[in-house]
Design a protein around this motif. Sequence first.
Motif, mmCIF file in Angstrom:
data_model
loop_
_atom_site.group_PDB
_atom_site.id
_atom_site.type_symbol
_atom_site.label_atom_id
_atom_site.label_comp_id
_atom_site.label_asym_id
_atom_site.label_seq_id
_atom_site.Cartn_x
_atom_site.Cartn_y
_atom_site.Cartn_z
ATOM 1 N N GLY A 222 -1.706 -6.261 -22.460
ATOM 2 C CA GLY A 222 -0.301 -4.566 -22.761
ATOM 3 C C GLY A 222 -1.380 -3.726 -22.346
ATOM 4 O O GLY A 222 -0.126 -2.895 -21.615
ATOM 5 N N GLY A 223 -2.561 -3.495 -22.355
ATOM 6 C CA GLY A 223 -2.878 -1.897 -21.608
ATOM 7 C C GLY A 223 -2.879 -2.008 -20.530
ATOM 8 O O GLY A 223 -2.873 -2.935 -19.144
ATOM 9 N N VAL A 224 -3.114 -0.442 -19.400
ATOM 10 C CA VAL A 224 -3.364 0.143 -18.401
ATOM 11 C C VAL A 224 -4.398 -0.100 -17.639
ATOM 12 O O VAL A 224 -5.412 0.418 -18.511
ATOM 13 N N ALA A 225 -4.875 -1.176 -16.887
ATOM 14 C CA ALA A 225 -6.262 -1.475 -16.602
ATOM 15 C C ALA A 225 -6.722 -0.091 -15.634
ATOM 16 O O ALA A 225 -6.024 0.668 -15.030
ATOM 17 N N PRO A 226 -7.853 0.173 -15.517
ATOM 18 C CA PRO A 226 -8.356 1.108 -14.876
ATOM 19 C C PRO A 226 -8.401 0.771 -13.512
ATOM 20 O O PRO A 226 -8.718 -0.375 -12.627
ATOM 21 N N ASN A 227 -8.151 1.689 -12.673
ATOM 22 C CA ASN A 227 -8.545 2.166 -11.410
ATOM 23 C C ASN A 227 -9.700 1.304 -11.192
ATOM 24 O O ASN A 227 -10.707 1.305 -11.158
ATOM 25 N N GLY A 228 -10.206 0.075 -10.376
ATOM 26 C CA GLY A 228 -11.084 -0.503 -9.757
ATOM 27 C C GLY A 228 -11.006 -1.743 -10.278
ATOM 28 O O GLY A 228 -12.289 -2.399 -10.086
ATOM 29 N N SER A 229 -10.726 -1.931 -11.449
ATOM 30 C CA SER A 229 -11.120 -3.086 -12.856
ATOM 31 C C SER A 229 -10.624 -4.695 -12.580
ATOM 32 O O SER A 229 -11.116 -5.288 -12.886
ATOM 33 N N VAL A 230 -9.693 -4.310 -11.527
ATOM 34 C CA VAL A 230 -8.983 -5.735 -11.540
ATOM 35 C C VAL A 230 -8.370 -6.075 -10.004
ATOM 36 O O VAL A 230 -7.686 -4.824 -9.733
ATOM 37 N N THR A 231 -8.822 -6.969 -9.442
ATOM 38 C CA THR A 231 -7.992 -7.152 -8.868
ATOM 39 C C THR A 231 -7.102 -8.112 -8.279
ATOM 40 O O THR A 231 -5.883 -7.838 -7.886
ATOM 41 N N THR A 232 -6.946 -9.191 -9.392
ATOM 42 C CA THR A 232 -5.931 -9.825 -9.882
ATOM 43 C C THR A 232 -5.491 -10.200 -10.975
ATOM 44 O O THR A 232 -6.405 -10.428 -11.836
ATOM 45 N N GLY A 237 3.780 -8.650 -14.958
ATOM 46 C CA GLY A 237 4.168 -7.628 -16.244
ATOM 47 C C GLY A 237 2.489 -6.725 -16.116
ATOM 48 O O GLY A 237 2.782 -5.739 -17.657
ATOM 49 N N GLN A 238 1.358 -7.050 -16.049
ATOM 50 C CA GLN A 238 0.262 -6.159 -16.457
ATOM 51 C C GLN A 238 0.634 -5.156 -15.526
ATOM 52 O O GLN A 238 0.814 -5.246 -14.120
ATOM 53 N N TYR A 239 -0.040 -4.433 -16.031
ATOM 54 C CA TYR A 239 -0.212 -2.622 -15.125
ATOM 55 C C TYR A 239 -1.877 -2.488 -14.783
ATOM 56 O O TYR A 239 -3.172 -2.831 -15.589
ATOM 57 N N ARG A 240 -1.885 -1.620 -13.715
ATOM 58 C CA ARG A 240 -2.686 -1.380 -14.274
ATOM 59 C C ARG A 240 -2.884 0.386 -13.096
ATOM 60 O O ARG A 240 -2.060 0.851 -12.431
ATOM 61 N N ASP A 241 -3.967 0.890 -13.319
ATOM 62 C CA ASP A 241 -4.111 2.244 -12.859
ATOM 63 C C ASP A 241 -4.376 2.552 -11.282
ATOM 64 O O ASP A 241 -4.950 1.132 -10.277
ATOM 65 N N SER A 243 -4.929 3.915 -6.598
ATOM 66 C CA SER A 243 -5.549 6.078 -6.098
ATOM 67 C C SER A 243 -3.862 5.884 -5.575
ATOM 68 O O SER A 243 -3.449 7.080 -4.924
ATOM 69 N N ALA A 244 -2.500 4.354 -5.814
ATOM 70 C CA ALA A 244 -1.553 5.172 -4.940
ATOM 71 C C ALA A 244 -0.247 4.938 -6.374
ATOM 72 O O ALA A 244 0.615 5.304 -6.159
ATOM 73 N N GLY A 245 -1.310 5.303 -7.271
ATOM 74 C CA GLY A 245 -0.569 5.711 -9.319
ATOM 75 C C GLY A 245 -0.701 4.437 -9.583
ATOM 76 O O GLY A 245 -1.061 3.386 -9.335
ATOM 77 N N LEU A 246 0.561 4.237 -10.792
ATOM 78 C CA LEU A 246 0.668 3.251 -11.820
ATOM 79 C C LEU A 246 1.251 2.118 -11.137
ATOM 80 O O LEU A 246 2.221 1.710 -10.071
ATOM 81 N N GLN A 247 0.690 1.041 -10.840
ATOM 82 C CA GLN A 247 1.454 -0.441 -10.545
ATOM 83 C C GLN A 247 1.458 -1.802 -11.205
ATOM 84 O O GLN A 247 1.093 -1.595 -12.321
ATOM 85 N N ARG A 248 2.796 -2.737 -11.261
ATOM 86 C CA ARG A 248 2.919 -3.661 -12.346
ATOM 87 C C ARG A 248 2.542 -4.659 -11.181
ATOM 88 O O ARG A 248 3.146 -5.167 -10.311
ATOM 89 N N TRP A 249 2.072 -6.357 -11.837
ATOM 90 C CA TRP A 249 1.521 -6.903 -11.323
ATOM 91 C C TRP A 249 3.273 -7.662 -11.285
ATOM 92 O O TRP A 249 3.191 -8.192 -12.072
ATOM 93 N N ASN A 250 3.367 -8.476 -10.158
ATOM 94 C CA ASN A 250 5.015 -8.999 -10.092
ATOM 95 C C ASN A 250 4.691 -10.477 -9.896
ATOM 96 O O ASN A 250 5.936 -11.162 -10.014
ATOM 97 N N GLY A 251 3.727 -11.258 -10.126
ATOM 98 C CA GLY A 251 3.362 -12.503 -10.305
ATOM 99 C C GLY A 251 2.484 -13.084 -8.544
ATOM 100 O O GLY A 251 1.627 -13.676 -8.889
ATOM 101 N N THR A 252 3.028 -11.942 -8.077
ATOM 102 C CA THR A 252 1.953 -12.759 -6.657
ATOM 103 C C THR A 252 1.609 -11.031 -5.607
ATOM 104 O O THR A 252 0.374 -11.220 -4.784
#
Length: 404
Positions: A222-232, A237-241, A243-252
């Motif tokens: 449930g935390g926000v993954a740091p920039n560059g640490s997560v590709t998939t 509903g997972q979030y990551r930081d 360069s384009a800002g906060l992003q959410r994984w929509n399933g694809t």
Amino acid sequence: MNLRSSWVAETGQTREDTRLTQLGATTPANPLEVRSGILPGSYDGLYRMSGFWMEGTGGSMRATVHEGRAVIAAGASRGAYPVTLPEPAAVTFADGDATNPRIDLVVLRIYDSLYDNSGQTKPALEIVQGTPAATPVAPATPAAALPIYQVKVPAGAGAGKGGLDWTTVLTDLRTPTVAVGGILPVYGETGNGAYPGQYRDSGGALQRWDGSAWVSYPSALGGVAPNGSVTTASYTGQYRDSSAGLQRWNGTAWVTYQPLPAWTDYTPVWRAETGTAPTIGNGTLAGSYVKTGTVVHVRIYLLIGSTTNLSAQDANANWTFSLPVAPTSVAWKLDGRVLTTSAYDLSATLFYQGTGLLATANGGVVRSLRDGFASTTALWDKSAPFTWATGDVLSIYGTYESAS
């Protein structure tokens, strides 16, 4: 049945029974096997790994391997062998080939005559010598062995020729192992996890194996993954930081979460509920909108031109203008007059304020434009709230709820 146990039978426990059933410093590789590796730790706590550290003696072909403990996995049928080097040990490398370099391996090796017909039953610290070549490759690691260092021996190297330059020839191959459930310190190649929920310390972040990849923790929970640490992502509903800002994984795919609002232009369709349809001619009809979720901000601009077909229109045309996004179909949300209208009579330099209704017809329109101060009940068209002519302006603006 070949179920094994340790310390149950009064007699007859074999060395193999003991190895196969040990549950101590073993990181699982699968339900039966464990990973080979060196137990982490150092005397002062400053280093991840000090066991079996090797340092060369300057000007010579000799090196010293320092004390340590390790586990050497030998497969599902043999189990794992724990080994300990209680004090430093010396190893000596053969002189280099006259023409070509070679690569040697320093290994911890198990000899067990019950399996390898070696005639020996012992652990060994030894050098596996490589083959000299213009482009040398490391020799294969023997069975039941754990490589700890790779040493490149240059052509012509020897004890009487200055020995080895230990600052350049060593490659550390050591890798750790810890007790089942322990956090694996990343040192060298740790490979894939053995089970979802396994953890490792990457040096800068705690990571969790999610079944397919190491994911920075606590982003997998449930935390926000740091920039560059997560590709998939691990889940929708997972979030990551980024360069384009906060992003959410929509399933694809990763999509920007709550993007910065920006106006988008569109061209409204101008219609009449009665009579000939309006045409703008050399006038101006434009619109723009911002959509965030189901909230839509819209503005529509109409400037009457000299060739706008006012004369062809019906006197009670009742103008409508298309919306950029279909509105909700909930009745009470359509019934309120949520959009504001403003009409400017250029010849009289007067402004008229009004309102408009939403409707789902034609994909969504604003209709029933009328005076907002109860001065007249006429719906706005070419003859209301004044007789429209060249240069007159109609503005419609406001916020409404979209259907999706």
